[in-house]
Write a protein that holds these residues in place. Structure first.
Motif, PDB file in Angstrom:
ATOM      1  N   GLY A  39       0.900  -1.158  -0.052  1.00 36.87           N
ATOM      2  CA  GLY A  39       0.104   0.112  -0.030  1.00 36.87           C
ATOM      3  C   GLY A  39       0.825   1.248   0.146  1.00 36.87           C
ATOM      4  N   LEU A  40       2.029   1.257   0.615  1.00 36.23           N
ATOM      5  CA  LEU A  40       2.906   2.280   0.481  1.00 36.23           C
ATOM      6  C   LEU A  40       3.358   2.657  -0.928  1.00 36.23           C
ATOM      7  CD1 LEU A  40       4.358   4.265   2.365  1.00 36.23           C
ATOM      8  CD2 LEU A  40       6.394   2.600   2.882  1.00 36.23           C
ATOM      9  N   ARG A  41       3.428   1.907  -1.659  1.00 35.52           N
ATOM     10  CA  ARG A  41       4.201   2.113  -2.802  1.00 35.52           C
ATOM     11  C   ARG A  41       3.086   2.941  -3.656  1.00 35.52           C
ATOM     12  NH1 ARG A  41       8.236   2.972  -4.758  1.00 35.52           N
ATOM     13  NH2 ARG A  41       9.140   1.048  -4.391  1.00 35.52           N
ATOM     14  N   GLU A  42       1.775   2.698  -3.625  1.00 37.15           N
ATOM     15  CA  GLU A  42       1.031   3.849  -4.210  1.00 37.15           C
ATOM     16  C   GLU A  42       0.924   5.169  -3.514  1.00 37.15           C
ATOM     17  OE1 GLU A  42      -4.077   4.877  -4.705  1.00 37.15           O
ATOM     18  OE2 GLU A  42      -3.392   2.745  -4.743  1.00 37.15           O
ATOM     19  N   VAL A  43       1.059   5.395  -2.276  1.00 35.94           N
ATOM     20  CA  VAL A  43       1.189   6.446  -1.690  1.00 35.94           C
ATOM     21  C   VAL A  43       2.504   7.193  -2.118  1.00 35.94           C
ATOM     22  CG1 VAL A  43       1.381   7.528   0.768  1.00 35.94           C
ATOM     23  CG2 VAL A  43      -0.051   5.670   0.272  1.00 35.94           C
ATOM     24  N   LEU A  44       3.542   6.586  -2.126  1.00 38.51           N
ATOM     25  CA  LEU A  44       4.725   7.231  -2.555  1.00 38.51           C
ATOM     26  C   LEU A  44       4.896   7.741  -4.008  1.00 38.51           C
ATOM     27  CD1 LEU A  44       7.326   4.512  -0.989  1.00 38.51           C
ATOM     28  CD2 LEU A  44       7.157   7.143  -0.196  1.00 38.51           C
ATOM     29  N   THR A  45       4.102   7.012  -4.675  1.00 37.50           N
ATOM     30  CA  THR A  45       3.931   7.565  -6.289  1.00 37.50           C
ATOM     31  C   THR A  45       3.151   8.778  -6.182  1.00 37.50           C
ATOM     32  OG1 THR A  45       4.007   5.160  -6.975  1.00 37.50           O
ATOM     33  CG2 THR A  45       2.883   6.785  -8.661  1.00 37.50           C
ATOM     34  N   ARG A  46       1.958   9.065  -5.515  1.00 36.65           N
ATOM     35  CA  ARG A  46       1.278   9.851  -5.434  1.00 36.65           C
ATOM     36  C   ARG A  46       2.161  11.193  -5.024  1.00 36.65           C
ATOM     37  NH1 ARG A  46      -4.238   9.539  -6.182  1.00 36.65           N
ATOM     38  NH2 ARG A  46      -5.091   7.305  -6.174  1.00 36.65           N
ATOM     39  N   GLU A  47       3.021  11.048  -4.074  1.00 37.12           N
ATOM     40  CA  GLU A  47       3.724  11.757  -3.271  1.00 37.12           C
ATOM     41  C   GLU A  47       4.961  12.343  -4.342  1.00 37.12           C
ATOM     42  OE1 GLU A  47       5.586  14.471  -0.615  1.00 37.12           O
ATOM     43  OE2 GLU A  47       3.418  13.554  -0.633  1.00 37.12           O
ATOM     44  N   ALA A  48       5.371  11.504  -5.462  1.00 36.41           N
ATOM     45  CA  ALA A  48       6.059  12.068  -6.436  1.00 36.41           C
ATOM     46  C   ALA A  48       5.483  13.103  -7.270  1.00 36.41           C
ATOM     47  CB  ALA A  48       6.480  10.585  -7.435  1.00 36.41           C
ATOM     48  N   VAL A  49       4.338  12.989  -7.377  1.00 38.60           N
ATOM     49  CA  VAL A  49       3.422  13.992  -8.091  1.00 38.60           C
ATOM     50  C   VAL A  49       3.685  15.444  -7.360  1.00 38.60           C
ATOM     51  CG1 VAL A  49       1.249  14.679  -9.185  1.00 38.60           C
ATOM     52  CG2 VAL A  49       2.013  12.315  -9.294  1.00 38.60           C
ATOM     53  N   LEU A  96      12.687   6.557   7.075  1.00 41.08           N
ATOM     54  CA  LEU A  96      11.802   5.613   6.451  1.00 41.08           C
ATOM     55  C   LEU A  96      10.461   6.111   6.245  1.00 41.08           C
ATOM     56  CD1 LEU A  96      12.237   2.602   6.098  1.00 41.08           C
ATOM     57  CD2 LEU A  96      11.316   2.025   8.228  1.00 41.08           C
ATOM     58  N   PRO A  97       9.984   6.035   5.088  1.00 38.62           N
ATOM     59  CA  PRO A  97       8.586   6.495   4.604  1.00 38.62           C
ATOM     60  C   PRO A  97       7.785   5.497   5.710  1.00 38.62           C
ATOM     61  CG  PRO A  97       9.507   5.470   2.795  1.00 38.62           C
ATOM     62  CD  PRO A  97      10.741   5.598   3.754  1.00 38.62           C
ATOM     63  N   THR A  98       6.444   5.934   6.014  1.00 46.98           N
ATOM     64  CA  THR A  98       5.480   5.097   6.608  1.00 46.98           C
ATOM     65  C   THR A  98       4.230   5.760   6.370  1.00 46.98           C
ATOM     66  OG1 THR A  98       4.840   4.222   8.814  1.00 46.98           O
ATOM     67  CG2 THR A  98       6.095   6.389   8.967  1.00 46.98           C
ATOM     68  N   THR A  99       3.331   4.975   6.526  1.00 49.07           N
ATOM     69  CA  THR A  99       1.911   5.373   6.661  1.00 49.07           C
ATOM     70  C   THR A  99       0.849   5.358   7.801  1.00 49.07           C
ATOM     71  OG1 THR A  99       0.977   3.644   5.180  1.00 49.07           O
ATOM     72  CG2 THR A  99       1.340   5.557   4.040  1.00 49.07           C
ATOM     73  N   GLU A 100       1.764   4.869   9.016  1.00 47.06           N
ATOM     74  CA  GLU A 100       1.172   4.314  10.089  1.00 47.06           C
ATOM     75  C   GLU A 100       0.129   5.224  10.667  1.00 47.06           C
ATOM     76  OE1 GLU A 100       4.508   3.542  12.600  1.00 47.06           O
ATOM     77  OE2 GLU A 100       5.188   1.619  11.539  1.00 47.06           O
ATOM     78  N   THR A 101       0.264   6.602  10.427  1.00 51.22           N
ATOM     79  CA  THR A 101      -0.573   7.574  11.042  1.00 51.22           C
ATOM     80  C   THR A 101      -1.749   7.797  10.258  1.00 51.22           C
ATOM     81  OG1 THR A 101       0.806   9.409   9.972  1.00 51.22           O
ATOM     82  CG2 THR A 101       1.407   8.639  12.123  1.00 51.22           C
ATOM     83  N   GLY A 102      -1.826   7.060   8.863  1.00 55.09           N
ATOM     84  CA  GLY A 102      -2.760   7.365   8.143  1.00 55.09           C
ATOM     85  C   GLY A 102      -2.535   8.418   6.834  1.00 55.09           C
ATOM     86  N   THR A 103      -1.372   9.116   7.111  1.00 58.86           N
ATOM     87  CA  THR A 103      -0.988   9.992   5.977  1.00 58.86           C
ATOM     88  C   THR A 103       0.685   9.657   5.971  1.00 58.86           C
ATOM     89  OG1 THR A 103      -0.331  11.665   7.579  1.00 58.86           O
ATOM     90  CG2 THR A 103      -2.487  11.606   6.624  1.00 58.86           C
ATOM     91  N   LEU A 104       1.324   9.858   4.696  1.00 57.82           N
ATOM     92  CA  LEU A 104       2.549   9.600   4.739  1.00 57.82           C
ATOM     93  C   LEU A 104       3.541  10.598   5.331  1.00 57.82           C
ATOM     94  CD1 LEU A 104       4.897   8.339   2.891  1.00 57.82           C
ATOM     95  CD2 LEU A 104       4.766  10.232   1.158  1.00 57.82           C
ATOM     96  N   THR A 105       4.230   9.953   6.148  1.00 56.37           N
ATOM     97  CA  THR A 105       5.282  10.512   7.113  1.00 56.37           C
ATOM     98  C   THR A 105       6.579  10.032   7.037  1.00 56.37           C
ATOM     99  OG1 THR A 105       4.397   9.335   8.896  1.00 56.37           O
ATOM    100  CG2 THR A 105       3.565  11.616   8.973  1.00 56.37           C
ATOM    101  N   TRP A 106       7.550  10.453   7.700  1.00 61.00           N
ATOM    102  CA  TRP A 106       8.811   9.882   7.636  1.00 61.00           C
ATOM    103  C   TRP A 106       9.366   9.566   9.062  1.00 61.00           C
ATOM    104  CZ3 TRP A 106       7.419  12.592   3.737  1.00 61.00           C
ATOM    105  CH2 TRP A 106       7.371  12.034   2.305  1.00 61.00           C
ATOM    106  N   ARG A 107       9.912   8.529   9.626  1.00 60.58           N
ATOM    107  CA  ARG A 107      10.545   8.032  10.802  1.00 60.58           C
ATOM    108  C   ARG A 107      11.926   7.896  10.911  1.00 60.58           C
ATOM    109  NH1 ARG A 107      10.973   2.782  11.876  1.00 60.58           N
ATOM    110  NH2 ARG A 107       9.471   1.563  10.592  1.00 60.58           N
ATOM    111  N   ARG A 108      12.583   8.285  12.000  1.00 54.20           N
ATOM    112  CA  ARG A 108      14.077   8.297  12.052  1.00 54.20           C
ATOM    113  C   ARG A 108      14.173   6.487  11.974  1.00 54.20           C
ATOM    114  NH1 ARG A 108      16.609  12.745  16.168  1.00 54.20           N
ATOM    115  NH2 ARG A 108      16.346  14.412  14.540  1.00 54.20           N
ATOM    116  N   LEU A 109      15.374   5.954  11.603  1.00 56.91           N
ATOM    117  CA  LEU A 109      15.590   4.535  11.765  1.00 56.91           C
ATOM    118  C   LEU A 109      16.268   4.371  13.294  1.00 56.91           C
ATOM    119  CD1 LEU A 109      17.288   4.110   8.198  1.00 56.91           C
ATOM    120  CD2 LEU A 109      15.403   2.493   9.202  1.00 56.91           C
ATOM    121  N   PRO A 110      16.113   2.975  13.670  1.00 62.52           N
ATOM    122  CA  PRO A 110      16.997   2.964  14.954  1.00 62.52           C
ATOM    123  C   PRO A 110      18.375   3.177  14.801  1.00 62.52           C
ATOM    124  CG  PRO A 110      15.334   1.134  14.337  1.00 62.52           C
ATOM    125  CD  PRO A 110      15.392   2.198  13.046  1.00 62.52           C
ATOM    126  N   PRO A 111      19.000   3.440  15.885  1.00 59.13           N
ATOM    127  CA  PRO A 111      20.449   3.866  15.798  1.00 59.13           C
ATOM    128  C   PRO A 111      21.253   2.450  15.394  1.00 59.13           C
ATOM    129  CG  PRO A 111      20.007   3.588  17.896  1.00 59.13           C
ATOM    130  CD  PRO A 111      18.509   3.593  17.177  1.00 59.13           C
TER     131      PRO A 111
END
Length: 613
Positions: free
Chosen positions: A261-271, A392-407
């Motif tokens: 599902g994240l792939r479609e969100v990332l494609t929309r974000e490219a636009v 790292l891109p994520t849609t865990e909040t319902g919208t596209l956001t990015w979170r820091r990777l673990p150290p």
């Protein structure tokens, strides 16, 4: 790294190499930017064109879109796509144009598919005549991109392509329209199938006659089994790593599965991203993104991950398209100070999905930035800069956001920090000697094989080597020379079919190396291979002087490639010539005759095997 923490100092060697490239490129880069600025200052496409031109350009657009682009002067996005359903990596692109149109309309913009470019699969053509068109397909794709964009009505471009020659070709073509904002839109890797190590074992068994065609086909089909890129870290997936390092993707988009599902969100974000780049306050054309620092970042990312050696050809050409001049000395000097942070097949046992799960490109880029191995002050398509690509891109909040990777790395057998790398250097060496200049990728080669000295056995085709192997003629220490495989001779095919027999010989305890003016992509793996030998044999290179039995030394430690023949004898020896029958085979059938002009005019491998200069 927290925003308040000052950026680490750039490593002095990386700074020096970048400065050297900038100085070398001053005239060509300045001329390129002047052309870019001249084109960027024009009125929008519909406004500067005659009425008949406008009518033709937008005749097929729906009425609402036509009104937007002509009357309202809405931003107009061109799509250049490498879609076909012959390639597993490009099959997912089938529905992208409609998705992109939908997202663009929601943003008040319009879209047209400007054109398609050819996209061939080296996996399909490996060892077959079609492979002789593979390298030249890159420049064909670049020209196809130019044909698509030469309608000259676009404000921005989305580039849909993933695999070996396709991304470099799209990038070269786009850089010749460097006044346009451009964003690459990836499609992602296929899910993991049969492991790469298990696949390689079956291939070696087949080479020895221990298993038949049925068993081999079963293994191959279990490895390559669905949509997406092949899961080993070859040229296609190296492309994606480099685009992340260059800031030409939506951050973190490279290795998300095509059907996630994240792939479609990332494609929309490219636009959304490319439209943002058209706004006056953020106008950032691709010719300004791809500068000397950006090219060095790509080179560093390639070295840090043990990526494909094909990019020692492709990125020379990419840089040249932006007026930037790089060479193999630059790669070698960077390799000496760039740590190897990743072990992905063929440099390890993991596939790209395991690489992504361990932290992927974001982890690598964070470690390189934090250790002063990347230019952090570059332009990117993301408004948040290169640091955005460490998240790292994520849609865990319902919208596209990015979170820091673990150290820490998610798997230290796949990814390691810069402070504890797999190797202190990038595993790429430049070789020089009386056989010419070549490169060798040592990151997967056992340390006791970094120097091989043995008698030569010379071949002019990979088929002849296969015959000799099956006849048992190579069961000894041997340096296999496969020549007349350069761009002038036959388009410089990859020679992956040599890997199983050579790996078998090495596994039997023999000291084995390959020397060739052809390509291996780095998939030579554990067998030491001096590749891309330049000048090539057909262009008068010294590889044409080698005879069966000559003692050859391939020394990755000293950086030498030498025929141990008395100097006077070597100087007096005439070059062998390509058999006339083989030359005829190389020139005709299955489309090869259409590429005769490219074979005649192509530059050397070290100059990027460019056909358009």
């Amino acid at each position: 790294m927290p925003a308040s923490t000052p950026a680490p100092a750039l490593h002095p060697v990386i700074e020096a190499v970048t400065r050297r490239i900038a100085e070398r490129s001053a005239a060509t880069r300045s001329a390129y930017l002047a052309r870019l600025d001249r084109l960027a200052g024009r009125a929008p496409g519909a406004a500067r064109m005659g009425c008949a031109n406008v009518a033709h350009a937008f005749a097929a657009l729906p009425a609402n879109d036509k009104f937007r682009v002509v009357a309202e002067k809405a931003p107009h996005i061109g799509i250049v796509t490498a879609y076909n359903d012959m390639l597993s990596a490009h099959q997912p692109y089938e529905g992208y144009p409609e998705l992109i149109r939908e997202q663009a309309r929601a943003q008040g913009a319009t879209v047209q598919v400007a054109g398609g470019v050819p996209a061939m699969c080296d996996g399909v053509t490996q060892g077959l005549p079609g492979m002789e068109l593979s390298l030249f397909s890159r420049d064909t794709i670049a020209m196809g991109t130019a044909v698509a964009l030469t309608h000259d009505v676009f404000d921005a471009v989305l580039l849909l392509g993933v695999c070996d020659k396709i991304v470099p070709g799209l990038l070269i073509g786009a850089l010749h329209f460097g006044h346009l904002p451009c964003v690459f839109v990836p499609a992602g890797p296929m899910s993991s199938g049969l492991s790469n190590n298990d696949k390689a074992k079956v291939r070696e068994q087949a080479a020895q006659g221990l298993v038949g065609r049925e068993e081999l086909l079963k293994a191959e089909s279990a490895a390559y089994h669905g949509p997406g890129t092949c899961t080993f870290y070859g040229t296609a997936n190296s492309n994606q790593m480099l685009l992340e390092a260059m800031g030409l993707h939506v951050p973190g988009a490279a290795f998300v599965h095509p059907h996630a599902g994240l792939r479609e969100v990332l494609t929309r974000e490219a636009v959304n991203t490319v439209l943002g780049l058209t706004q006056r306050a953020r106008y950032t054309p691709i010719g300004r993104v791809v500068d000397e620092r950006c090219i060095v970042n790509a080179m560093v990312a390639l070295l840090a991950t043990g990526g494909s050696t094909n990019h020692l050809i492709h990125w020379v050409a990419v840089a040249r398209a932006a007026g930037i001049l790089i060479d193999w000395n630059d790669f070698a000097d960077l390799s000496a100070v760039v740590p190897l942070l990743a072990r992905v097949y063929p440099n390890g046992s993991a596939d790209v999905n395991q690489f992504q799960a361990a932290g992927g490109p974001g982890y690598v880029l964070r470690e390189l930035l934090d250790s002063g191995r990347l230019h952090g002050d570059v332009n990117t398509v993301s408004p948040r800069g290169l640091r955005a690509y460490t998240e790292l891109p994520t849609t865990e909040t319902g919208t596209l956001t990015w979170r820091r990777l673990p150290p820490d790395s998610g798997d230290s057998s796949v990814l390691r920090p810069a402070a504890r790398p797999f190797s202190e250097s990038g595993g790429l060496k430049l070789l020089q000697g009386n056989l010419g200049r070549a490169v060798i990728k040592t990151s997967a080669v056992p340390e006791d094989r970094h120097v091989v000295e043995a008698p030569a056995r010379v071949f002019s085709t990979q088929e002849a080597l296969q015959v000799a192997f099956k006849a048992g003629e190579l069961n000894r220490d041997v340096v296999v020379v496969v020549r007349f495989q350069g761009p002038h001779a036959n388009g410089m095919p990859e020679l992956h079919k040599l890997t199983p027999p050579l790996a078998v010989l090495q596994g039997q305890g023999h000291k084995v190396a390959l020397v060739t003016d052809g390509r291996m992509s780095g998939a030579s793996g554990k067998v030491p291979a001096a590749i891309h030998v330049s000048p090539e044999a057909l262009a008068g290179g010294p590889l044409a002087k080698v005879r069966d039995g000559d003692l050859i030394r391939v020394d990755a430690l000293a950086g030498t490639l030498q025929a141990l023949v008395p100097e006077a004898e070597w100087a007096a020896r005439e070059n062998a010539t390509l058999d006339a029958t083989q030359a005829e085979v190389n020139a005709y059938d299955l489309g090869r005759e259409l590429f005769g002009g490219m074979r005649r005019n192509v530059t050397s491998a070290e100059q990027g095997a460019v056909t358009w200069l």
